[in-house]
Scaffold this motif. Structure first.
Motif, mmCIF file in Angstrom:
data_model
loop_
_atom_site.group_PDB
_atom_site.id
_atom_site.type_symbol
_atom_site.label_atom_id
_atom_site.label_comp_id
_atom_site.label_asym_id
_atom_site.label_seq_id
_atom_site.Cartn_x
_atom_site.Cartn_y
_atom_site.Cartn_z
ATOM 1 N N LYS A 193 33.065 37.948 41.681
ATOM 2 C CA LYS A 193 32.407 38.235 42.840
ATOM 3 C C LYS A 193 32.374 39.926 43.111
ATOM 4 O O LYS A 193 31.278 40.540 43.205
ATOM 5 C CB LYS A 193 33.139 37.867 43.943
ATOM 6 C CG LYS A 193 32.368 38.299 45.341
ATOM 7 C CD LYS A 193 33.280 37.290 46.560
ATOM 8 C CE LYS A 193 32.367 37.729 47.834
ATOM 9 N NZ LYS A 193 32.753 37.009 48.846
ATOM 10 N N LEU A 194 33.498 40.552 42.692
ATOM 11 C CA LEU A 194 33.469 42.137 42.477
ATOM 12 C C LEU A 194 32.580 42.611 41.496
ATOM 13 O O LEU A 194 31.726 43.409 41.807
ATOM 14 C CB LEU A 194 34.903 42.716 42.399
ATOM 15 C CG LEU A 194 35.616 42.389 43.511
ATOM 16 C CD1 LEU A 194 37.165 42.672 42.952
ATOM 17 C CD2 LEU A 194 35.594 43.307 44.540
ATOM 18 N N LEU A 252 43.238 31.109 38.914
ATOM 19 C CA LEU A 252 42.000 30.891 39.721
ATOM 20 C C LEU A 252 41.300 31.793 40.456
ATOM 21 O O LEU A 252 40.564 32.125 40.394
ATOM 22 C CB LEU A 252 42.182 29.365 40.052
ATOM 23 C CG LEU A 252 42.489 28.129 39.287
ATOM 24 C CD1 LEU A 252 42.763 26.913 39.881
ATOM 25 C CD2 LEU A 252 41.341 27.791 38.606
ATOM 26 N N HIS A 253 42.335 32.231 41.529
ATOM 27 C CA HIS A 253 41.920 32.767 42.682
ATOM 28 C C HIS A 253 41.282 34.322 42.364
ATOM 29 O O HIS A 253 40.310 34.776 42.706
ATOM 30 C CB HIS A 253 42.903 32.972 43.800
ATOM 31 C CG HIS A 253 42.824 31.496 44.515
ATOM 32 N ND1 HIS A 253 41.905 30.877 45.291
ATOM 33 C CD2 HIS A 253 43.950 30.773 44.446
ATOM 34 C CE1 HIS A 253 42.250 29.957 45.624
ATOM 35 N NE2 HIS A 253 43.700 29.854 45.527
ATOM 36 N N PHE A 254 42.113 34.977 41.535
ATOM 37 C CA PHE A 254 42.050 36.367 41.173
ATOM 38 C C PHE A 254 40.707 36.360 40.156
ATOM 39 O O PHE A 254 39.881 37.278 40.111
ATOM 40 C CB PHE A 254 43.017 36.878 40.327
ATOM 41 C CG PHE A 254 44.310 37.354 41.293
ATOM 42 C CD1 PHE A 254 44.134 38.922 41.790
ATOM 43 C CD2 PHE A 254 45.185 36.730 41.853
ATOM 44 C CE1 PHE A 254 45.132 39.261 42.420
ATOM 45 C CE2 PHE A 254 46.372 37.106 42.538
ATOM 46 C CZ PHE A 254 46.314 38.435 43.103
ATOM 47 N N THR A 255 40.550 35.341 39.240
ATOM 48 C CA THR A 255 39.278 35.214 38.405
ATOM 49 C C THR A 255 38.130 35.236 39.611
ATOM 50 O O THR A 255 36.770 35.888 39.189
ATOM 51 C CB THR A 255 39.261 33.994 37.600
ATOM 52 O OG1 THR A 255 40.462 34.495 36.659
ATOM 53 C CG2 THR A 255 38.263 34.138 36.531
ATOM 54 N N ILE A 309 30.892 46.313 40.760
ATOM 55 C CA ILE A 309 32.291 46.968 40.473
ATOM 56 C C ILE A 309 33.071 46.566 39.461
ATOM 57 O O ILE A 309 33.052 45.411 39.060
ATOM 58 C CB ILE A 309 33.263 46.593 41.890
ATOM 59 C CG1 ILE A 309 32.612 47.084 43.118
ATOM 60 C CG2 ILE A 309 34.571 47.225 41.745
ATOM 61 C CD1 ILE A 309 33.215 46.739 44.364
ATOM 62 N N ASP A 310 33.556 47.755 38.459
ATOM 63 C CA ASP A 310 34.033 47.307 37.222
ATOM 64 C C ASP A 310 35.540 46.772 37.666
ATOM 65 O O ASP A 310 36.375 47.441 38.305
ATOM 66 C CB ASP A 310 34.280 48.599 36.624
ATOM 67 C CG ASP A 310 34.925 48.613 35.383
ATOM 68 O OD1 ASP A 310 35.070 47.094 34.851
ATOM 69 O OD2 ASP A 310 35.254 49.576 34.647
ATOM 70 N N CYS A 311 35.734 45.515 37.329
ATOM 71 C CA CYS A 311 36.895 44.629 37.810
ATOM 72 C C CYS A 311 37.471 44.127 36.450
ATOM 73 O O CYS A 311 36.912 43.394 35.787
ATOM 74 C CB CYS A 311 36.702 43.883 38.837
ATOM 75 S SG CYS A 311 38.180 43.187 39.396
ATOM 76 N N ARG A 312 38.901 44.273 36.406
ATOM 77 C CA ARG A 312 39.447 43.729 35.146
ATOM 78 C C ARG A 312 40.719 43.068 35.796
ATOM 79 O O ARG A 312 41.257 43.311 36.896
ATOM 80 C CB ARG A 312 39.984 44.954 34.011
ATOM 81 C CG ARG A 312 38.931 45.910 33.800
ATOM 82 C CD ARG A 312 37.743 45.356 32.958
ATOM 83 N NE ARG A 312 36.965 46.562 32.686
ATOM 84 C CZ ARG A 312 36.876 47.464 31.427
ATOM 85 N NH1 ARG A 312 38.020 47.205 30.944
ATOM 86 N NH2 ARG A 312 36.279 48.410 31.620
#
Length: 585
Positions: free
Chosen positions: A118-119, A110-113, A124-127
């Motif tokens: 937001k990134l 939940l939190h990392f998603t 920002i390319d975030c995976r």
């Protein structure tokens, strides 16, 4: 047990402070965790890992050249909040995008998603990569549901080495996914772990018995057996892991990294005795052990237990695994590192939030919002142990502790906001952020979403009214169900939130005042919480042990019913009596 601490609620923050003070060569403190204190290659992918505190060397001990660029550090056994993950990612970003790595637990997902979204919204390319190495936590057909334990290390190490070598984001993600597909772990435990300030462990194992498949947060195992000899334990671990060799591979001729991990109280000497037989068994199976790791790599406070991880290599994964790295808890080869300058070392520090303008009507209502949160704090404090006991039936037993951390932080943030002249909506919004940050875990994420939804609906321009509050609760329900994917009947707080919201909206639309509508809906909430005793959990850490919880209500549902009743008492001007779990379940 954990013997050395000051205030239990301050343990995680004080631990991080001491870790940074003693490891400044590698890390610096940023809001939400730590980041490298050394320069990284510009425009390279940054690996940001994280999870709850209490598992050292995971996760902060793996930050350094050749390994992670930052670690988001949640409270004890609680995932970091989305804001913490976001803050660490911003501090660690080198301009080439950010890969988030974490164990596959509901709160972390939940939190990392949320942080990833937001990134990405900022360009920002975030995976993300959620590690799923624990074979005991779900069958092979549902491998995506498995939790991450000591296999985190293999995935993080090769992904970081790929980033260090200049791989593109797509290539780094591909390496991480391949490592995850080729990593399998299996663990056992002999005793439970005790959090700071607690007078009993989160779980217990009968004397002379061993829990098989135990999770690192105290999740119950898949069974129990008598404590074996060291050789017998090695045979159990190797047998179960070799029964699930990754697709397309065979044991004979394979090159494998074996990791025998101590969970906190098993001594290194004992691990070496066990590994002696592990090495023999791997050799007999035709497997060549590459760079074996024996020691504490992912712990669980003082839990007595161990896990074995097998990382099945190919030529590229082996090269990346053996690449140089220099982190506080994992060092290999030689790396060159240049310290950041003084200004860079202080980047990412916490800043005080800005209080937006508000109408006098909204400012006048803000103390009532604080009073409602205070009532929630009182009822959580009065029931924290019982909430933990209920949660321990099929989960990890930390729901009461997490709720306590969250509501205390929310009240402190709300009180400061009221003192600074905030409107009612901002008071709730800041309380929401504080709850999510300090509580972490799934409940922290969901309660943060709930308070923010109500705060945004009320706003700062007018005095809050029944329609705005009901609309905010309805939005909280929608957001939580959409994001958490839980539905009524899954045995979660949604089983209380959904009928509570529907009853509240119906009463308000029927002309009831907020106090009257909230009171009627609170009764529905209490009935709904009690009804969860007849349900089997279909979500979260309790899912693999569903039958154990039959006859016991869901801890998250009970805590929500307690809180909405306490808030009603505040609205009605009745704050004298205490509310206990027994009245709702």
């Amino acid at each position: 047990m954990t013997r050395l601490y000051n205030e239990p609620s301050a343990f995680a923050d004080e631990m991080i402070e001491g870790f940074v003070a003693s490891h400044g060569r590698w890390v610096r403190r940023v809001s939400g965790g730590v980041a490298r204190s050394t320069r990284s290659t510009p425009d390279s992918v940054a690996l940001v890992i994280g999870g709850g505190s209490g598992h050292y060397p995971a996760f902060a001990g793996l930050v350094g050249q050749g390994l992670a660029h930052g670690a988001a550090m949640g409270n004890l056994f609680a995932s970091p909040s989305a804001q913490q993950v976001y803050n660490v990612a911003k501090a660690a970003d080198n301009g080439g995008g950010v890969l988030l790595g974490y164990g596959n637990y509901a709160g972390d997902v939940l939190h990392f998603t949320q942080a990833q979204d937001k990134l990405r919204a900022e360009g920002i390319d975030c995976r993300s990569i959620a590690v799923t190495d624990d074979i005991s936590s779900a069958p092979l057909a549902e491998r995506h549901k498995r939790r991450g334990i000591a296999g985190d290390l293999t995935v993080f190490k090769v992904a970081a080495a790929a980033a260090e070598a200049g791989y593109s984001m797509d290539a780094v993600v591909g390496i991480a996914e391949r490592a995850n597909d080729r990593t399998r772990s299996f663990g056992v435990a002999f005793t439970g772990c005790t959090l700071p300030g607690a007078d009993h462990p989160l779980f217990s194992v009968p004397e002379g018995r061993m829990a098989v498949g135990m999770g690192i947060h105290g999740e119950p195992g898949i069974g129990e057996t008598d404590i074996p000899t060291a050789d017998e334990l090695a045979e159990l671990l190797v047998k179960d892991l070799l029964a699930e060799i990754p697709d397309g591979l065979s044991a004979h001729g394979a090159r494998v990294v074996p990791i025998l991990n101590g969970l906190g109280s098993v001594k290194y000497e004992e691990l070496f005795v066990v590994y002696r037989r592990v090495a023999q068994l791997l050799s007999e199976a035709g497997i060549e052990a590459v760079d074996p790791q024996v020691g504490e790599l992912v712990t669980s406070f003082d839990m007595a237990g161990t896990s074995l991880t097998l990382f099945w290599l190919d030529s590229e994964l082996e090269e990346l695994w053996l690449a140089p790295a220099d982190a506080p808890a994992f060092r290999r080869g030689a790396v060159s590192a240049q310290a950041l300058d003084a200004e860079q070392l202080t980047m990412g520090a916490e800043q005080q939030s800005v209080i937006p303008d508000a109408s006098e009507e909204s400012k006048t209502a803000a103390p009532m919002v604080l009073a409602a949160l205070d009532a929630a704090k009182a009822v959580v404090d009065a029931n924290v142990e019982e909430l933990g006991r209920i949660d321990a039936i099929a989960g990890d037993g930390d729901h009461g502790i997490g709720m306590e951390r969250g509501i205390h932080a929310a009240v402190a943030a709300a009180a400061e906001a009221v003192e600074r002249g905030a409107g009612a909506g901002t008071v709730l919004n800041l309380a929401a952020d504080a709850w999510a940050d300090k509580a972490g875990g799934t409940s922290g994420a969901l309660w943060g979403m709930a308070l923010r939804a109500v705060g945004q609906s009320m706003g700062d321009s007018e005095r809050p009214n029944a329609a705005a509050v009901a609309a905010g609760v309805a939005e909280a329900k929608r957001s939580i169900m959409d994001f958490g994917k839980a539905r009524v009947g899954d045995k979660t707080l949604v089983d209380v939130l959904a009928p509570f919201s529907e009853a509240l909206t119906a009463a308000v639309q029927g002309g009831a005042s907020l106090r009257e509508a909230w009171g009627a809906a609170a009764t529905v909430a209490e009935q709904s919480a009690e009804a969860t005793a007849n349900l089997l959990p279909l979500m979260g850490r309790a899912r693999p042990h569903a039958e154990k919880s039959l006859g016991t209500p869901d801890a998250g549902a009970v805590s929500m019913a307690l809180i909405v009743r306490a808030i009603h008492n505040t609205l009605a001007g009745n704050t004298a009596g205490k509310i206990s779990v027994k009245e709702t379940a």
